[in-house]
Scaffold this active site. Structure first.
Site, PDB file in Angstrom:
ATOM      1  N   TYR A   1       4.202  -1.307  -2.017  1.00 12.88           N
ATOM      2  CA  TYR A   1       3.107  -2.402  -1.733  1.00 12.88           C
ATOM      3  C   TYR A   1       1.650  -1.983  -1.870  1.00 12.88           C
ATOM      4  CZ  TYR A   1       0.485  -6.369   0.219  1.00 12.88           C
ATOM      5  OH  TYR A   1      -0.478  -7.043   0.601  1.00 12.88           O
TER       6      TYR A   1
ATOM      7  N   SER B   1      -5.614  -4.986   0.054  1.00 10.51           N
ATOM      8  CA  SER B   1      -4.839  -4.762   1.539  1.00 10.51           C
ATOM      9  C   SER B   1      -5.232  -3.471   2.072  1.00 10.51           C
ATOM     10  CB  SER B   1      -3.142  -4.959   1.268  1.00 10.51           C
ATOM     11  OG  SER B   1      -2.785  -4.373   2.497  1.00 10.51           O
TER      12      SER B   1
ATOM     13  N   LYS C   1      -1.601  -2.121  -4.743  1.00 12.54           N
ATOM     14  CA  LYS C   1      -2.625  -2.690  -4.473  1.00 12.54           C
ATOM     15  C   LYS C   1      -3.888  -1.726  -4.927  1.00 12.54           C
ATOM     16  CE  LYS C   1      -1.680  -6.857  -2.894  1.00 12.54           C
ATOM     17  NZ  LYS C   1      -2.155  -8.140  -3.575  1.00 12.54           N
TER      18      LYS C   1
END
Ligand code: UDP
Length: 293
Positions: A139, A115, A143
């Site tokens: 988040y 991402s 990643k």
């Protein structure tokens, strides 16, 4: 055969549809916590949870895929700050289980859904792949951590990988069989459409005092079918063993659009007004986020 992990979710289901169309053998695996069985079409399906190391090991060793496309992940930035442990367990822990299972069974290729959230607040626009990675939420951190794990597995010649850093995935299957179905929905475009058709009372624009042309945030929206094509190209490139074993690519359009521009287009396309109000800035939202591809 390609194992499509998380193939019942938004991006995974669109990629799996392209695999069906191109007659590329594959099996979808998903735990169906967020994904939808009805989004898997005629593809073969198995229910697997990557948090369960034995489960994913059994799945990989019995199917013996040529490689994996790994979409299985929680995706909400806000939720990742409220429940970091869940995000670390699923996004990072699950990926680690998968990579261990692949190494143990000799499966050597993976495409990983990374991402743009790995970058954090950008120093320059457009953002290229060598921009520093300084994620501002859990988040994005998960990643980044998986990308580092892939680097480690690559340097030990265990797994060859392509990580694809998505910018703002948008749109739906043009044949109308699939779409975006997150519950709860948090993304701008589906919320704006819901507001236009009266499925919700209004859209809140998160801040109109940014240093941008109209004060609202600018993002790089990339069509989900373009993402799907990119996965197939990445897959072909993994077959070429002369390429570097660990590679990373931004997937965006190199075009930025503001929240107000998105609202305007939703109004043009639907012929309806999008009722909206101006709200507070959302924590962690950079003013402008545009990819260099
Ligand atoms: N946004 C907004 N209202 C909403 C949802 C999103 O104004 O209800 C804005 C958000 O601040 C961002 C852009 O729309 O600038 C895209 O947000 P989204 O959540 O779709 O994707 P993100 O950029 O967080 O990956």
């Amino acid at each position: 055969m390609i194992l499509v992990l998380g193939g019942a979710g938004y991006i995974g289901s669109h990629v799996a549809k392209l695999l069906r169309k191109r007659n590329i053998p594959h099996v979808i695996a998903d735990n169906l916590e967020k994904g939808h069985r009805s989004a898997c079409g005629e593809s073969a399906f198995v229910q697997v949870d990557i948090r369960d190391a034995n489960d994913i090991h059994d799945c990989v060793s019995s199917l013996k895929p040529e490689g994996v496309m790994h979409f299985a992940s929680y995706i909400s930035v806000g939720e990742s700050m409220k429940q970091p442990d869940n995000y670390i367990a699923n996004n990072f822990g699950g990926s680690k289980n998968l990579l261990n299972a692949m190494a143990e069974t000799g499966v050597k290729k993976i495409i990983f859904s990374s991402s743009a959230a790995v970058y954090g607040e950008p120093d320059e626009i457009p953002i290229s792949e060598d921009h520093t990675m300084n994620p501002t939420n859990t988040y994005g951190q998960t990643k980044k951590d998986v990308e580092e794990l892939l680097q480690d597995f690559g340097s030990r010649n265990l797994v060859r990988s392509v990580s694809l850093r998505y910018f703002n995935a948008a749109g739906a299957d043009p044949e109308g069989e699939l779409g975006e179905d997150h519950r709860p929905e948090e993304h701008l475009i589906p919320i704006a459409i819901d507001a236009a058709v009266g499925r919700r009372s209004e859209l809140t624009v998160f801040g109109n005092d940014y240093e941008t042309k109209d004060g609202s945030c600018i993002r790089d929206y990339v069509h989900v079918m373009d993402l799907a094509e990119a996965h197939l190209l990445a897959w072909e490139s993994l077959e070429d063993e002369t390429r570097l074993p660990v590679r990373t690519y931004n997937l965006g359009s190199e075009n930025g659009f503001s929240v107000f521009e998105v609202i305007e287009v939703v109004e043009q396309v639907t012929g309806l007004k999008v009722p909206y109000k101006i709200g507070e800035r959302r924590e962690g939202d950079p003013a402008t986020f545009v990819a260099s591809c």
